[in-house]
Enzyme design. Structure first.
Site, mmCIF file in Angstrom:
data_model
loop_
_atom_site.group_PDB
_atom_site.id
_atom_site.type_symbol
_atom_site.label_atom_id
_atom_site.label_comp_id
_atom_site.label_asym_id
_atom_site.label_seq_id
_atom_site.Cartn_x
_atom_site.Cartn_y
_atom_site.Cartn_z
ATOM 1 N N ASP A 93 37.561 96.580 39.280
ATOM 2 C CA ASP A 93 37.261 96.023 37.972
ATOM 3 C C ASP A 93 35.808 95.533 37.935
ATOM 4 O O ASP A 93 35.297 95.029 38.931
ATOM 5 C CB ASP A 93 38.159 94.830 37.689
ATOM 6 N N ASP B 181 47.366 93.084 40.103
ATOM 7 C CA ASP B 181 47.588 94.433 39.576
ATOM 8 C C ASP B 181 46.913 95.500 40.426
ATOM 9 O O ASP B 181 47.086 96.694 40.168
ATOM 10 C CB ASP B 181 47.131 94.532 38.115
ATOM 11 N N HIS B 182 46.191 95.083 41.448
ATOM 12 C CA HIS B 182 45.543 96.037 42.350
ATOM 13 C C HIS B 182 46.122 96.004 43.767
ATOM 14 O O HIS B 182 45.724 96.824 44.597
ATOM 15 C CB HIS B 182 44.039 95.780 42.405
ATOM 16 N N HIS C 240 42.291 101.515 33.160
ATOM 17 C CA HIS C 240 42.478 100.066 33.244
ATOM 18 C C HIS C 240 42.552 99.452 31.842
ATOM 19 O O HIS C 240 41.900 98.460 31.530
ATOM 20 C CB HIS C 240 41.360 99.410 34.064
#
EC number: 3.1.26.11
Length: 304
Positions: free
Chosen positions: A213, A67-68, A271
């Site tokens: 994260d 997702d990054h 996020h």
């Protein structure tokens, strides 16, 4: 022209939803663009926000969770189709090159521009890159795999010349740059004219910190202390704190605690876990610790 803006392209977490896009941001410093993370949908959101692809020269990847970074191959291909010829630098953990090279060999052969990988150690706080406008530093985070955030520190600007005073003292044009940098002026008669009489101070340089994260990690506080704007992940609500700990993520309350202890000026959270349809409770939890917390949203532009 943006002075120092943050564009939030996506602020969702790993599981795709119709409410949020995967993580990506654009730092815009006087029309120089720097991307942080590149999840799916990044380039479409750039179109929606009318962000110019041609002004993007640096991409900073926090870690190798999809997702990054799943948006990178498509973006790189698009830049080639748009006729890019200038170098693109991708900064990130060493795994980013291992992931991207085979993909580039298959899907992006014959690109009209060069891609350079600047591999960094995400476990250390160090200078990642700098240009005339700013310096970018890594922020070691606490996640399931090596991960770092990024601190964007604007460089000090030169002082502003007070034209009436430099004309009055007949300061030669050749000396203007020295005056801007803080030099005093000595007249032909030997009189010292202090710099403060000839200039006005420039606006103080700004700093932006991106932390995602990460689990709750107070070790970052000295690095981000006093920043003008902090983006800190807030994947979970406090009722799911056990899940946050298990997955090495943070709750909204924990993000606010970091912001409060670091005495940052403003906090924006993001996020978000796909389990939440309404983000208002996350803001409410954060506001109890850090009043005025900003709830990050796609399409949001924030001035640092």
């Amino acid at each position: 022209m943006a002075d120092f803006d943050i564009n939030i392209l996506g602020c969702g977490s790993a599981l795709p939803t119709t409410r949020h896009l995967a993580t990506s941001q654009i730092v815009d410093l006087r029309d120089k663009l720097y991307m942080i993370d590149c999840g799916e949908g990044t380039q479409v959101q750039m179109r929606r926000m009318r962000i110019k692809f041609s002004r993007l020269n640096h991409i900073f990847i926090s870690h190798l969770h999809g997702d990054h970074c799943f948006g990178l191959p498509g973006l790189i291909s698009t830049l080639g189709m748009l006729g890019r010829n200038g170098e693109l630098v991708i900064h990130g953990p060493k795994e980013i090159e291992s992931y991207m090279r085979p993909v580039l060999d298959i899907f992006c052969k014959g690109l009209p521009y060069e891609i350079r990988f600047n591999l960094i150690d995400p476990t250390t706080h160090s200078l990642v890159m700098e240009d005339r406008s700013l310096s970018v530093y890594s922020i070691p985070l606490k996640h399931r795999i090596p991960c770092c955030g990024y601190l964007f520190a604007e460089k000090a600007k030169e002082a502003h010349i007070i034209r009436e005073m430099t004309d009055f003292y007949q300061v030669p044009v050749r000396m203007m740059q020295e005056i801007k940098r803080g030099a005093d002026f000595v007249t032909p008669e030997g009189e010292v004219i202090p710099n403060a009489r000839l200039t006005r101070p420039a606006v103080a340089p700004k700093r932006y910190a991106y932390c995602s994260d990460t689990a709750f990690h107070p070790s970052i506080i000295p690095i981000i202390e006093g920043v003008d704007l902090l983006y800190h992940e807030a994947t979970f609500a406090e009722c799911d704190a056990a899940r946050a700990k298990e997955t090495f993520h943070s709750t909204a309350r924990q993000a606010a605690e970091i912001a409060y202890k670091a005495q940052v000026k403003r906090l924006v959270i993001g996020h978000y876990s796909a389990r939440y349809e309404d983000m208002a409770p996350l803001k409410k939890e954060a506001d109890k610790i850090f009043p005025g917390t900003i709830l990050g949203e796609e399409g949001m532009r924030l001035s640092v």
